[in-house]
Design a protein around this motif. Structure first.
Motif, mmCIF file in Angstrom:
data_model
loop_
_atom_site.group_PDB
_atom_site.id
_atom_site.type_symbol
_atom_site.label_atom_id
_atom_site.label_comp_id
_atom_site.label_asym_id
_atom_site.label_seq_id
_atom_site.Cartn_x
_atom_site.Cartn_y
_atom_site.Cartn_z
ATOM 1 N N GLY A 323 75.353 34.107 46.772
ATOM 2 C CA GLY A 323 74.455 34.654 45.683
ATOM 3 C C GLY A 323 75.091 33.866 44.616
ATOM 4 N N SER A 327 77.522 38.891 42.058
ATOM 5 C CA SER A 327 75.857 39.443 42.679
ATOM 6 C C SER A 327 76.505 40.587 43.564
ATOM 7 C CB SER A 327 75.233 38.245 42.814
ATOM 8 O OG SER A 327 76.539 37.656 44.653
ATOM 9 N N ARG A 450 71.476 39.943 45.363
ATOM 10 C CA ARG A 450 71.774 40.257 44.169
ATOM 11 C C ARG A 450 71.574 41.767 44.139
ATOM 12 N NH1 ARG A 450 70.851 35.541 45.220
ATOM 13 N NH2 ARG A 450 69.341 34.070 44.355
#
Length: 758
Positions: A323, A327, A450
């Motif tokens: 990510g 995140s 996320r």
């Protein structure tokens, strides 16, 4: 001397406990030109927030956000007028002017400003102290620094913890900087950022000043703008704290500092970047004593935590979390470590920096200048007989090769990569220089991640509008959606806190073959989806449909999938997509997230596939048992009772069940909409006076959705006046019953409405 009345004495009617005697006393003590609002705050009878809350709720006034001021509005309102009528220009368009005011009922001010600007005036509520402060800031920026420092308390005490420098490292410039008022401002900026849960503090020179912004819950929010004259000392002070060269303003620099807020030690990582208008500084806040979370507390969807736990059951191999920066990768990795930590497991980590302090494991801090890199530390760690190794980040070929080799020799290796999705982690390792066959043999799983903001539970609102056309295909019909409201608990943003959305790739035999063959990321992702992998969009959409976040937040974090992946496309169908036809009335066909939807009946000439995702709206009765039936032998009609009075609801339920109805209850508007989608009632008995979303809102929401537009609704209320009756019929009610009512009257109304609908 005669006692004059306050210009805003209308305020007295909105505040509890403000007696005529107290009002007269305040008149006698007030200075000339002082308002009642200011007098109440000065006498500590009420705070600005309390007054705003009372007035905004009573008169249904919107509250101004002084952090979002359009400077073009300042140019449209002369300073003399703004100070005379004590209003703050917020926004200016071709047709209207938005103003912040503490006296929204000052008609003279409204008329004068409308005449002077030739625009419609829209007023928003704002405290007098905030108006005065912002007027000085936008019209006289040179006085803003003094205003920022006025009345600063010592609730948050910030002290710098030095790294024990040698005496020759101290210089005169540091001593000079410690004598300037800007030192207090820097301490306030950092301490307020820490207390506001900010992860980063941005100090950015721009036209007309230096902006200070906090990143809270992943979103930047401007908190102040400092005059440009104070910008250079401000940045110099931060550089001194982090042991950077204040004379070098032409090269990027990285440093670190350690401070304590109210005795709590905090690590800071400072980065400077030369820009056109001056140096930009970003301060990363690392709370080394932050609590390590469990996997269950990350806010995951059902099944996601179990999937990660299954990956952690491997005793060897490599598990990657991917990510972008910020995140939540490190938090997830430490949650994994917390899951497998025990007395019999030797866990060693190598990080830069060490963000969490954790008992029971060995943590190594990378020291690039001393030669302790990720690769060097990892090579030494493998001689320490570890069971589990956590590598903060795989940055280069040497670190990647050692990590893969360690996973092939009996160690479980956890690490992070910067890729956008799970499948691209494989191609990223190949690009770094790791052979594809080694990746196929060592990789056990990839978690792409996320962070989405969570709706504030205090102020979230039911979203009455239909989503945009490009999003509508993803939302099952009848699903209640929510939007961000804004209240003091969430700093008027509508969001508070964050949760993780995940894409979990688990290795299978097919994936291992594809990776070893060097296939592209899209082919790997396609095979992973066939194995049950759900995308980041699917994960986030599940949270949205449960009312935990909004569509706006989902589209901010994740791209909308292409049309091929939408419901009806060849790749996959939307989570919970529902089909109904005349031939299948009474059946609901639902598709779990990530599964391929199967039509209820095949096309001519096509074999009918077997599907296990068919749900009956009404389950068949067990053998030997019949379902309770209503009048004339028909199935019992389902009634949804919506009322916040528990005793009345119980009486009505007993009455209707004796008459043969199948009854479901709800105590507020939001619960009612949820029950409508769960139960599918034949008729709704709806009280108007409900907590949160009232009966008017529920009725409007029902009539605006095609799936619920035709459900009959009987409104039940104590307001029996004609205007109220007309209003509920205009909103789409089928009948109207006032409290108190007779039992037989309710049954008769139900029978009559249902009879008309049949």
């Amino acid at each position: 001397m005669p006692v004059t009345a306050f210009p805003d004495e209308w305020l007295a009617q909105s505040l509890e406990g403000l007696t005529p005697q107290l009002l007269q006393e305040l008149r006698g003590k007030s200075e000339s030109g002082k308002t009642l609002w200011e007098s109440l705050v000065a006498a500590k009878i009420a705070t600005d927030a309390q007054i705003i809350d009372k007035v905004s709720h009573r008169f249904r006034l919107k509250v101004a956000d002084p952090s979002k001021i359009d400077l073009t509005a300042r140019d449209g309102v002369p300073e003399q007028l703004a100070r005379r009528y004590r209003v703050l220009p917020l926004r200016l368009t071709d047709s209207y002017l938005e103003l912040g005011t503490a006296n929204p009922f000052d008609l003279d001010a409204e008329k004068a400003l409308a005449f002077a600007t030739a625009r419609e005036i829209r007023l928003f509520l704002l405290a007098p102290s905030k108006i005065s402060e912002k007027l000085d800031e936008i019209y006289k920026p040179e006085r803003a620094l003094d205003k920022l420092l006025e009345g600063m308390g010592d609730a948050a005490i910030l002290t710098t913890i030095p790294d024990a420098p040698h005496p020759e490292e101290l210089n005169v410039s540091e001593a000079d900087a410690s004598q300037k008022p800007v030192v207090r401002l820097v301490d306030m900026i950092i301490s307020e950022g820490i207390l506001s849960r900010a992860s980063d503090i941005h100090v950015e020179p721009e036209e007309g000043g230096v902006a200070v912004r906090y990143r809270i819950d992943g979103v930047l929010r401007q908190v102040m703008k400092i005059p440009r004259q104070a910008g250079l000392p401000l940045i110099s002070r931060i550089k001194i704290m982090s042991s950077l060269d204040i004379a070098d303003r032409l090269r990027p620099q990285d440093g670190r500092a350690r401070v304590a807020v109210n005795g709590q030690p905090i690590d800071l990582r400072v980065s400077t970047l030369p820009a056109q208008l001056g140096e930009k500084v970003v301060i990363r806040i690392l709370d080394s004593r932050a609590t390590v979370k469990s996997l269950e507390s990350l806010g995951l969807n059902p099944g996601e935590a179990e999937a990660i736990k299954r990956l952690l059951e491997n005793h060897e191999g490599i598990l990657l979390v991917t990510g972008p920066t910020g995140s939540g990768k490190t938090t997830t990795l430490y949650s994994c470590i917390n899951q497998i930590k025990s007395e019999g497991v030797n866990i060693v980590t190598v990080e830069d920096p060490v963000e969490y302090r954790m008992q029971g494991i060995v943590q190594v801090q990378v020291q690039e200048k001393a030669g302790l890199t990720f690769a060097a530390a990892l090579r030494s760690i493998l001689r320490q007989d570890p069971n589990v190794v956590l590598v903060g980040e795989i940055r280069d070929k040497e670190t990647a090769q050692i990590a893969v080799q360690a996973s092939l020799t009996g160690h479980l290796v956890l690490s992070t990569l910067h890729t956008n999705d799970a499948a691209n982690a494989v191609t990223r390792l190949v690009d770094i220089g790791v052979e594809a066959y080694k990746i196929a043999a060592s990789l056990r799983g990839v978690v792409a991640q996320r962070l989405m903001r969570k709706l504030c539970p205090t102020c979230k609102e039911v979203w009455m509008e239909a989503p945009a056309e490009r999003l509508r295909r993803w939302i099952p019909k009848g699903t209640p959606l929510y939007r961000a409201g804004g209240c003091p608990d969430c700093a008027m943003t509508g969001y508070r806190g964050r949760f993780s959305i995940l894409e979990i790739l688990t290795m299978t035999a097919e994936l291992e073959r594809r990776i070893a063959a060097g296939e592209a990321a899209d082919r790997i992702a396609e095979a992973a989806r066939r194995g049950g992998m759900k995308s980041l969009w699917d994960s986030g959409l599940a949270h949205v449909t449960r009312g935990e976040s909004t569509l706006d937040e989902l589209t901010r974090v994740v791209d909308i999938p292409s049309d091929e992946a939408a419901p009806g496309g060849p790749e996959q169908r939307s989570a919970g997509a529902t089909r109904k036809s005349a031939a299948t009335d009474g059946l609901r066909f639902t598709t779990p997230p990530g599964a391929v939807a199967v039509p209820p009946f095949p096309e001519p000439g096509v074999a009918a596939p077997v599907s296990t995702h068919f749900d009956l709206l009404e389950e068949p009765a067990p053998p030997g048992e019949t379902r309770r039936s209503g009048a004339h032998g028909q199935p019992a009609s389902k009634v949804l009772l919506v009322d916040d009075e528990d005793s009345l609801r119980k009486v009505m339920r007993d009455l209707l069940e004796r008459d043969g109805y199948d009854v479901t209850e709800a105590r507020d508007g939001v619960q009612a909409l949820d029950q409508v989608d769960r139960v599918g009632p034949d008729i709704i008995v709806l009280d108007l006076n409900l907590p949160g979303l009232d009966g008017y809102g529920v009725l409007s929401h029902l009539r605006s959705r095609p799936a619920t537009a035709n459900i009959p609704v009987i409104v039940l209320t104590a307001k029996g006046d004609e205007d109220n009756e007309v209003r509920v019929f205009e909103l789409g009610a089928d009948d109207f019953l006032t409290k108190p009512f007779r039992a037989r009257a309710l049954s008769a109304r139900l029978e009559a409405v249902l009879g008309r609908r049949r």
